[in-house]
Design an enzyme around this catalytic site. Sequence first.
Site, short mmCIF file in Angstrom:
data_model
loop_
_atom_site.label_atom_id
_atom_site.label_comp_id
_atom_site.label_asym_id
_atom_site.label_seq_id
_atom_site.Cartn_x
_atom_site.Cartn_y
_atom_site.Cartn_z
N ASP A 29 0.82 -1.21 0.00
CA ASP A 29 0.00 0.00 0.00
C ASP A 29 0.86 1.27 0.00
O ASP A 29 1.95 1.28 0.58
CB ASP A 29 -0.90 -0.02 1.26
CG ASP A 29 -2.05 0.97 1.15
OD1 ASP A 29 -2.29 1.50 0.05
OD2 ASP A 29 -2.72 1.20 2.17
N GLY A 30 0.34 2.31 -0.65
CA GLY A 30 0.98 3.62 -0.57
C GLY A 30 1.59 4.10 -1.87
O GLY A 30 2.25 5.15 -1.90
N THR A 75 -10.68 -7.05 -5.71
CA THR A 75 -11.97 -7.01 -6.40
C THR A 75 -12.62 -5.63 -6.21
O THR A 75 -13.46 -5.23 -7.00
CB THR A 75 -12.91 -8.12 -5.86
OG1 THR A 75 -12.81 -8.16 -4.43
CG2 THR A 75 -12.54 -9.48 -6.39
N ASN A 77 -10.80 -2.83 -6.30
CA ASN A 77 -10.04 -1.85 -7.08
C ASN A 77 -10.69 -1.50 -8.42
O ASN A 77 -10.30 -0.52 -9.08
CB ASN A 77 -8.60 -2.33 -7.32
CG ASN A 77 -7.72 -2.24 -6.09
OD1 ASN A 77 -6.76 -2.99 -5.95
ND2 ASN A 77 -8.02 -1.33 -5.18
N ARG A 197 1.47 -4.86 6.20
CA ARG A 197 0.83 -3.81 5.40
C ARG A 197 1.69 -2.57 5.49
O ARG A 197 2.06 -2.13 6.59
CB ARG A 197 -0.58 -3.49 5.89
CG ARG A 197 -1.25 -2.45 4.98
CD ARG A 197 -2.68 -2.16 5.30
NE ARG A 197 -3.27 -1.35 4.24
CZ ARG A 197 -4.50 -1.47 3.77
NH1 ARG A 197 -5.31 -2.37 4.28
NH2 ARG A 197 -4.95 -0.68 2.81
N ARG A 203 -5.47 -1.98 8.30
CA ARG A 203 -6.63 -2.77 7.86
C ARG A 203 -6.17 -4.00 7.10
O ARG A 203 -5.08 -4.00 6.53
CB ARG A 203 -7.49 -1.95 6.86
CG ARG A 203 -8.28 -0.83 7.42
CD ARG A 203 -9.18 -0.24 6.32
NE ARG A 203 -8.41 0.36 5.23
CZ ARG A 203 -7.85 1.55 5.28
NH1 ARG A 203 -7.95 2.31 6.36
NH2 ARG A 203 -7.19 2.02 4.24
N SER A 205 -8.29 -5.16 4.64
CA SER A 205 -8.86 -4.89 3.31
C SER A 205 -9.21 -6.17 2.54
O SER A 205 -8.91 -6.29 1.35
CB SER A 205 -7.91 -4.02 2.48
OG SER A 205 -7.75 -2.78 3.09
C1 FPP Z 1 -2.16 0.25 -3.16
O1 FPP Z 1 -1.61 1.53 -3.26
C2 FPP Z 1 -1.62 -0.55 -4.22
C3 FPP Z 1 -2.35 -1.11 -5.20
C4 FPP Z 1 -3.81 -0.97 -5.32
C5 FPP Z 1 -1.72 -1.87 -6.25
C6 FPP Z 1 -0.43 -2.53 -5.89
C7 FPP Z 1 0.29 -2.73 -7.14
C8 FPP Z 1 1.61 -2.75 -7.30
C9 FPP Z 1 2.58 -2.69 -6.21
C10 FPP Z 1 2.18 -2.79 -8.63
C11 FPP Z 1 1.54 -3.79 -9.49
C12 FPP Z 1 2.23 -5.07 -9.44
C13 FPP Z 1 1.82 -6.07 -10.21
C14 FPP Z 1 2.58 -7.33 -10.28
C15 FPP Z 1 0.59 -5.90 -11.00
P1 FPP Z 1 -2.59 2.75 -3.48
O2 FPP Z 1 -2.60 3.07 -4.92
O3 FPP Z 1 -3.92 2.46 -2.91
O4 FPP Z 1 -1.84 3.85 -2.68
P2 FPP Z 1 -2.51 5.06 -1.90
O5 FPP Z 1 -3.29 4.44 -0.77
O6 FPP Z 1 -1.33 5.82 -1.42
O7 FPP Z 1 -3.37 5.80 -2.86
#
Ligand code: FPP
Length: 254
Positions: A29-30, A75, A77, A197, A203, A205
Amino acid sequence: MTAATSAARSGDKAPEISDFPNHVAIIMDGNGRWAKARGFPRAIGHERGVEALRRTVEAAQEIGLKNLTVFSFSTENWRRPVSEVNALFGLLKAYVKRDLNRLAEEGVKIRILGTRDGLPDDILELVDRAEKRTAENDAFNLCIAFNYGGREEMLRAAKAMAEKISAGEVEASEIDETAFARFLDTDGLPDPDILIRTSGEYRLSNFLIWQAAYAELVFLDVLWPDFGKSHLLDAIEMYRARERRFGGLASGAA
Ligand code: FPP
Protein backbone atom coordinates in the site's frame (compact mmCIF):
# COMPACT_ATOMS: atom_id res chain seq x y z
CA MET A 1 7.12 -19.65 16.97
CA THR A 2 5.67 -20.20 13.52
CA ALA A 3 4.41 -22.48 10.79
CA ALA A 4 1.54 -24.36 12.18
CA THR A 5 0.05 -26.87 9.82
CA SER A 6 -3.59 -26.09 9.16
CA ALA A 7 -4.40 -29.50 10.59
CA ALA A 8 -2.70 -28.53 13.84
CA ARG A 9 -4.51 -25.21 13.86
CA SER A 10 -7.88 -26.80 13.53
CA GLY A 11 -7.13 -29.46 16.12
CA ASP A 12 -6.20 -29.19 19.75
CA LYS A 13 -2.47 -29.78 19.38
CA ALA A 14 0.01 -26.91 19.60
CA PRO A 15 1.39 -26.14 16.14
CA GLU A 16 4.99 -26.76 15.19
CA ILE A 17 7.19 -23.92 16.28
CA SER A 18 9.94 -22.37 14.20
CA ASP A 19 11.80 -19.08 14.37
CA PHE A 20 11.67 -18.31 10.69
CA PRO A 21 8.41 -17.61 8.85
CA ASN A 22 7.30 -20.05 6.24
CA HIS A 23 4.96 -17.66 4.47
CA VAL A 24 4.88 -13.87 4.34
CA ALA A 25 1.94 -11.98 2.85
CA ILE A 26 2.10 -8.31 1.94
CA ILE A 27 -0.48 -5.60 1.29
CA MET A 28 1.59 -3.31 -0.92
CA ASP A 29 0.00 0.00 0.00
CA GLY A 30 0.98 3.62 -0.57
CA ASN A 31 1.90 3.83 -4.26
CA GLY A 32 -0.55 6.70 -4.84
CA ARG A 33 0.70 8.71 -1.85
CA TRP A 34 4.31 8.11 -2.85
CA ALA A 35 3.57 9.53 -6.30
CA LYS A 36 1.48 12.44 -5.00
CA ALA A 37 4.22 13.52 -2.59
CA ARG A 38 6.53 13.88 -5.59
CA GLY A 39 4.02 15.49 -7.94
CA PHE A 40 3.88 12.39 -10.17
CA PRO A 41 0.79 10.69 -11.61
CA ARG A 42 -0.42 7.71 -9.55
CA ALA A 43 0.63 5.32 -12.32
CA ILE A 44 4.26 6.23 -11.64
CA GLY A 45 3.74 5.18 -8.03
CA HIS A 46 2.50 1.81 -9.23
CA GLU A 47 5.48 1.48 -11.58
CA ARG A 48 7.82 2.08 -8.67
CA GLY A 49 5.71 -0.40 -6.78
CA VAL A 50 6.64 -3.07 -9.30
CA GLU A 51 10.32 -2.28 -8.70
CA ALA A 52 9.75 -2.68 -4.97
CA LEU A 53 8.06 -6.01 -5.69
CA ARG A 54 11.10 -7.17 -7.69
CA ARG A 55 13.42 -6.15 -4.83
CA THR A 56 11.21 -7.93 -2.33
CA VAL A 57 10.99 -11.18 -4.29
CA GLU A 58 14.77 -11.16 -4.66
CA ALA A 59 15.27 -10.43 -0.96
CA ALA A 60 12.79 -13.14 0.03
CA GLN A 61 14.65 -15.70 -2.09
CA GLU A 62 18.01 -14.56 -0.67
CA ILE A 63 16.95 -14.96 2.95
CA GLY A 64 15.46 -18.40 2.34
CA LEU A 65 11.76 -17.61 2.57
CA LYS A 66 9.67 -20.20 0.71
CA ASN A 67 6.28 -18.54 0.24
CA LEU A 68 5.45 -14.92 -0.56
CA THR A 69 1.97 -13.64 -1.38
CA VAL A 70 1.36 -10.06 -2.51
CA PHE A 71 -1.88 -8.15 -3.00
CA SER A 72 -1.72 -6.33 -6.31
CA PHE A 73 -5.33 -5.83 -7.42
CA SER A 74 -8.41 -6.29 -5.29
CA THR A 75 -11.97 -7.01 -6.40
CA GLU A 76 -12.73 -3.55 -4.94
CA ASN A 77 -10.04 -1.85 -7.08
CA TRP A 78 -12.46 -1.92 -10.05
CA ARG A 79 -13.96 1.19 -8.43
CA ARG A 80 -10.86 3.17 -9.40
CA PRO A 81 -10.76 5.25 -12.59
CA VAL A 82 -10.55 3.07 -15.68
CA SER A 83 -7.17 4.60 -16.56
CA GLU A 84 -5.72 3.40 -13.25
CA VAL A 85 -7.26 -0.06 -13.61
CA ASN A 86 -5.72 -0.28 -17.09
CA ALA A 87 -2.37 0.87 -15.75
CA LEU A 88 -2.44 -1.92 -13.13
CA PHE A 89 -3.37 -4.51 -15.77
CA GLY A 90 -0.54 -3.20 -17.96
CA LEU A 91 1.92 -3.52 -15.08
CA LEU A 92 0.95 -7.12 -14.38
CA LYS A 93 1.44 -7.91 -18.06
CA ALA A 94 4.80 -6.12 -18.18
CA TYR A 95 5.95 -7.81 -14.98
CA VAL A 96 5.08 -11.30 -16.20
CA LYS A 97 6.50 -10.67 -19.68
CA ARG A 98 9.76 -9.27 -18.34
CA ASP A 99 10.33 -11.55 -15.35
CA LEU A 100 8.72 -14.87 -16.25
CA ASN A 101 11.76 -16.50 -17.87
CA ARG A 102 14.09 -15.50 -15.06
CA LEU A 103 11.67 -16.52 -12.32
CA ALA A 104 11.00 -19.84 -14.04
CA GLU A 105 14.73 -20.53 -14.26
CA GLU A 106 15.15 -19.66 -10.59
CA GLY A 107 12.65 -22.36 -9.65
CA VAL A 108 9.86 -19.96 -8.73
CA LYS A 109 6.30 -21.25 -8.95
CA ILE A 110 3.88 -18.46 -9.82
CA ARG A 111 0.27 -18.62 -8.72
CA ILE A 112 -2.35 -16.00 -9.36
CA LEU A 113 -4.95 -15.91 -6.60
CA GLY A 114 -8.40 -14.45 -7.21
CA THR A 115 -11.29 -14.75 -9.59
CA ARG A 116 -10.75 -14.92 -13.34
CA ASP A 117 -14.19 -13.30 -13.84
CA GLY A 118 -13.98 -9.91 -15.52
CA LEU A 119 -10.32 -10.17 -16.50
CA PRO A 120 -9.54 -9.40 -20.14
CA ASP A 121 -8.44 -12.24 -22.42
CA ASP A 122 -4.85 -11.08 -22.76
CA ILE A 123 -4.42 -11.09 -18.97
CA LEU A 124 -6.05 -14.52 -18.69
CA GLU A 125 -3.73 -15.88 -21.33
CA LEU A 126 -0.65 -14.47 -19.61
CA VAL A 127 -1.71 -15.68 -16.19
CA ASP A 128 -2.29 -19.12 -17.61
CA ARG A 129 1.11 -19.10 -19.31
CA ALA A 130 2.91 -18.02 -16.14
CA GLU A 131 1.20 -20.69 -14.03
CA LYS A 132 1.73 -23.49 -16.55
CA ARG A 133 5.35 -22.57 -17.24
CA THR A 134 6.24 -22.66 -13.53
CA ALA A 135 3.87 -25.37 -12.31
CA GLU A 136 6.62 -27.93 -11.66
CA ASN A 137 8.90 -25.51 -9.78
CA ASP A 138 9.24 -25.81 -6.03
CA ALA A 139 12.08 -23.57 -4.85
CA PHE A 140 9.86 -20.60 -4.05
CA ASN A 141 6.13 -19.87 -4.30
CA LEU A 142 5.24 -16.40 -5.53
CA CYS A 143 1.51 -15.83 -5.25
CA ILE A 144 0.10 -12.69 -6.79
CA ALA A 145 -3.40 -11.84 -5.59
CA PHE A 146 -4.93 -10.16 -8.61
CA ASN A 147 -8.67 -9.53 -8.89
CA TYR A 148 -8.74 -11.00 -5.41
CA GLY A 149 -11.06 -10.50 -2.44
CA GLY A 150 -11.15 -12.78 0.58
CA ARG A 151 -14.95 -12.90 0.83
CA GLU A 152 -15.32 -13.59 -2.90
CA GLU A 153 -12.73 -16.38 -2.57
CA MET A 154 -14.65 -17.94 0.33
CA LEU A 155 -17.95 -17.70 -1.55
CA ARG A 156 -16.42 -19.41 -4.58
CA ALA A 157 -15.01 -22.09 -2.29
CA ALA A 158 -18.37 -22.58 -0.56
CA LYS A 159 -20.16 -22.91 -3.91
CA ALA A 160 -17.58 -25.39 -5.25
CA MET A 161 -17.92 -27.39 -2.04
CA ALA A 162 -21.74 -27.32 -2.21
CA GLU A 163 -21.58 -28.66 -5.77
CA LYS A 164 -19.41 -31.58 -4.65
CA ILE A 165 -21.83 -32.29 -1.83
CA SER A 166 -24.83 -32.16 -4.22
CA ALA A 167 -23.02 -34.51 -6.59
CA GLY A 168 -22.52 -36.94 -3.71
CA GLU A 169 -18.73 -36.67 -4.00
CA VAL A 170 -18.28 -35.22 -0.53
CA GLU A 171 -20.21 -35.78 2.71
CA ALA A 172 -21.21 -32.52 4.42
CA SER A 173 -20.35 -34.11 7.76
CA GLU A 174 -16.76 -34.65 6.56
CA ILE A 175 -16.10 -30.94 5.98
CA ASP A 176 -13.69 -29.53 8.53
CA GLU A 177 -11.31 -26.55 8.27
CA THR A 178 -8.68 -28.54 6.42
CA ALA A 179 -11.23 -29.88 3.92
CA PHE A 180 -12.72 -26.42 3.34
CA ALA A 181 -9.28 -24.86 2.82
CA ARG A 182 -8.73 -27.20 -0.13
CA PHE A 183 -11.36 -25.23 -2.06
CA LEU A 184 -9.55 -21.93 -1.53
CA ASP A 185 -7.14 -20.42 -4.07
CA THR A 186 -4.33 -21.05 -1.60
CA ASP A 187 -4.85 -24.83 -1.57
CA GLY A 188 -1.53 -26.48 -0.74
CA LEU A 189 0.10 -23.36 0.71
CA PRO A 190 0.80 -22.92 4.41
CA ASP A 191 -1.11 -20.14 6.12
CA PRO A 192 0.84 -16.87 6.28
CA ASP A 193 2.84 -16.43 9.48
CA ILE A 194 3.27 -12.71 8.91
CA LEU A 195 0.97 -10.27 7.17
CA ILE A 196 2.67 -6.96 6.43
CA ARG A 197 0.83 -3.81 5.40
CA THR A 198 2.82 -0.80 4.34
CA SER A 199 1.87 2.90 4.37
CA GLY A 200 0.74 3.16 7.98
CA GLU A 201 -2.82 1.91 7.39
CA TYR A 202 -4.21 -0.63 9.86
CA ARG A 203 -6.63 -2.77 7.86
CA LEU A 204 -6.76 -6.19 6.23
CA SER A 205 -8.86 -4.89 3.31
CA ASN A 206 -10.36 -8.31 2.56
CA PHE A 207 -6.92 -9.90 2.04
CA LEU A 208 -6.48 -13.58 2.99
CA ILE A 209 -9.11 -13.23 5.69
CA TRP A 210 -9.42 -16.99 6.17
CA GLN A 211 -5.72 -17.79 5.85
CA ALA A 212 -4.46 -14.94 8.06
CA ALA A 213 -6.55 -16.02 11.07
CA TYR A 214 -3.38 -16.54 13.14
CA ALA A 215 -0.91 -14.40 11.20
CA GLU A 216 1.14 -11.87 13.08
CA LEU A 217 0.13 -8.47 11.72
CA VAL A 218 2.93 -6.03 11.01
CA PHE A 219 2.03 -2.49 10.01
CA LEU A 220 4.97 -0.51 8.67
CA ASP A 221 5.19 3.20 8.22
CA VAL A 222 6.83 3.02 4.80
CA LEU A 223 5.17 3.64 1.45
CA TRP A 224 5.34 0.55 -0.77
CA PRO A 225 7.65 1.99 -3.48
CA ASP A 226 10.29 2.54 -0.76
CA PHE A 227 10.02 -1.00 0.61
CA GLY A 228 13.05 -3.27 0.42
CA LYS A 229 15.05 -6.00 2.07
CA SER A 230 15.63 -4.07 5.29
CA HIS A 231 11.88 -3.68 5.83
CA LEU A 232 11.30 -7.36 5.21
CA LEU A 233 14.01 -8.20 7.73
CA ASP A 234 12.51 -5.71 10.23
CA ALA A 235 9.12 -7.41 9.89
CA ILE A 236 10.68 -10.83 10.49
CA GLU A 237 12.49 -9.49 13.56
CA MET A 238 9.20 -8.14 14.93
CA TYR A 239 7.58 -11.49 14.28
CA ARG A 240 10.38 -13.36 16.05
CA ALA A 241 10.00 -11.12 19.08
CA ARG A 242 6.34 -12.05 19.44
CA GLU A 243 4.92 -15.03 21.17
CA ARG A 244 2.38 -16.96 19.13
CA ARG A 245 -0.13 -18.87 21.16
CA PHE A 246 -2.76 -20.03 18.62
CA GLY A 247 -5.43 -19.71 21.29
CA GLY A 248 -3.38 -21.56 23.91
CA LEU A 249 -1.59 -20.18 26.96
CA ALA A 250 1.64 -18.21 27.09
CA SER A 251 4.63 -20.46 27.79
CA GLY A 252 5.10 -20.76 31.53
CA ALA A 253 1.54 -19.60 32.28
CA ALA A 254 0.10 -23.03 33.07
C1 FPP B 1 -2.16 0.25 -3.16
O1 FPP B 1 -1.61 1.53 -3.26
C2 FPP B 1 -1.62 -0.55 -4.22
C3 FPP B 1 -2.35 -1.11 -5.20
C4 FPP B 1 -3.81 -0.97 -5.32
C5 FPP B 1 -1.72 -1.87 -6.25
C6 FPP B 1 -0.43 -2.53 -5.89
C7 FPP B 1 0.29 -2.73 -7.14
C8 FPP B 1 1.61 -2.75 -7.30
C9 FPP B 1 2.58 -2.69 -6.21
C10 FPP B 1 2.18 -2.79 -8.63
C11 FPP B 1 1.54 -3.79 -9.49
C12 FPP B 1 2.23 -5.07 -9.44
C13 FPP B 1 1.82 -6.07 -10.21
C14 FPP B 1 2.58 -7.33 -10.28
C15 FPP B 1 0.59 -5.90 -11.00
P1 FPP B 1 -2.59 2.75 -3.48
O2 FPP B 1 -2.60 3.07 -4.92
O3 FPP B 1 -3.92 2.46 -2.91
O4 FPP B 1 -1.84 3.85 -2.68
P2 FPP B 1 -2.51 5.06 -1.90
O5 FPP B 1 -3.29 4.44 -0.77
O6 FPP B 1 -1.33 5.82 -1.42
O7 FPP B 1 -3.37 5.80 -2.86
